[in-house]
Design a protein around this motif. Structure first.
Motif, short mmCIF file in Angstrom:
data_model
loop_
_atom_site.label_atom_id
_atom_site.label_comp_id
_atom_site.label_asym_id
_atom_site.label_seq_id
_atom_site.Cartn_x
_atom_site.Cartn_y
_atom_site.Cartn_z
N GLY A 280 0.81 -1.21 0.00
CA GLY A 280 0.00 0.00 0.00
C GLY A 280 0.84 1.26 0.00
O GLY A 280 0.55 2.22 -0.72
N LYS B 265 2.39 1.71 -3.46
CA LYS B 265 1.38 2.17 -4.42
C LYS B 265 1.12 3.66 -4.24
O LYS B 265 1.05 4.41 -5.22
CB LYS B 265 0.09 1.39 -4.27
CG LYS B 265 -0.95 1.76 -5.31
CD LYS B 265 -2.22 0.98 -5.08
CE LYS B 265 -3.29 1.32 -6.10
NZ LYS B 265 -3.57 2.72 -6.29
N GLU B 266 1.01 4.12 -3.01
CA GLU B 266 0.80 5.55 -2.75
C GLU B 266 1.97 6.38 -3.25
O GLU B 266 1.79 7.44 -3.85
CB GLU B 266 0.58 5.80 -1.27
CG GLU B 266 -0.75 5.32 -0.74
CD GLU B 266 -0.86 5.47 0.76
OE1 GLU B 266 -0.05 6.20 1.36
OE2 GLU B 266 -1.77 4.85 1.34
N CYS B 267 3.18 5.91 -3.02
CA CYS B 267 4.38 6.61 -3.46
C CYS B 267 4.41 6.71 -4.98
O CYS B 267 4.67 7.79 -5.54
CB CYS B 267 5.63 5.92 -2.94
SG CYS B 267 7.17 6.72 -3.42
N ASP C 133 1.85 6.48 -7.02
CA ASP C 133 0.75 7.36 -7.42
C ASP C 133 1.17 8.82 -7.32
O ASP C 133 0.86 9.64 -8.18
CB ASP C 133 -0.49 7.14 -6.55
CG ASP C 133 -1.35 5.99 -7.01
OD1 ASP C 133 -1.27 5.63 -8.20
OD2 ASP C 133 -2.11 5.45 -6.18
N GLU C 134 1.88 9.15 -6.26
CA GLU C 134 2.35 10.52 -6.06
C GLU C 134 3.37 10.91 -7.12
O GLU C 134 3.30 12.01 -7.68
CB GLU C 134 2.97 10.65 -4.67
CG GLU C 134 3.36 12.06 -4.30
CD GLU C 134 3.93 12.13 -2.90
OE1 GLU C 134 5.04 12.66 -2.76
OE2 GLU C 134 3.27 11.64 -1.97
#
Length: 108
Positions: A34, A37-39, A41-42
């Motif tokens: 997770g 994925k956030e990294c 996405d950023e």
């Protein structure tokens, strides 16, 4: 290309290490999926592209390397110009390279 590689590998490094350790850190690995994925996405967002382009431009200016204008038409190196459709450098570097590299990491 090196700057993009460093950003993507920087996002996925902890997840890779955790998954290589296998069972002992499985719960941590699931959490890191997770976070990774956030990294990514950023990095993939508008701000990520602008940051990368700024980093590359600064590096190139420091080392006297010519940076193509993003508004010019992309001209391939060592390939037939007829092989590529005519697109601006911005589209080529941002969509065809930057975004596709990050998207491939999501599929892996």
């Amino acid at each position: 290309m090196t700057h993009l590689l460093m950003k993507v590998l920087g996002c996925t490094f902890n997840l890779s290490r955790s998954l290589q350790r296998r069972d002992r850190f499985l719960v941590n690995g699931i959490h890191l999926i997770g976070v990774t994925k956030e990294c990514l996405d950023e990095v993939r967002g508008d701000h990520g592209w602008e940051t990368l382009l700024n980093d590359v431009t600064t590096f190139c200016a420091k080392h006297d390397i010519k940076v193509p204008s993003m508004d010019d038409i992309y001209e391939p190196v060592l390939r037939s110009k007829g092989f590529f459709r005519k697109v601006k450098n911005l589209l080529h570097y941002r969509v065809e390279i930057f975004t596709s590299v990050i998207d491939r990491h999501f599929k892996s």
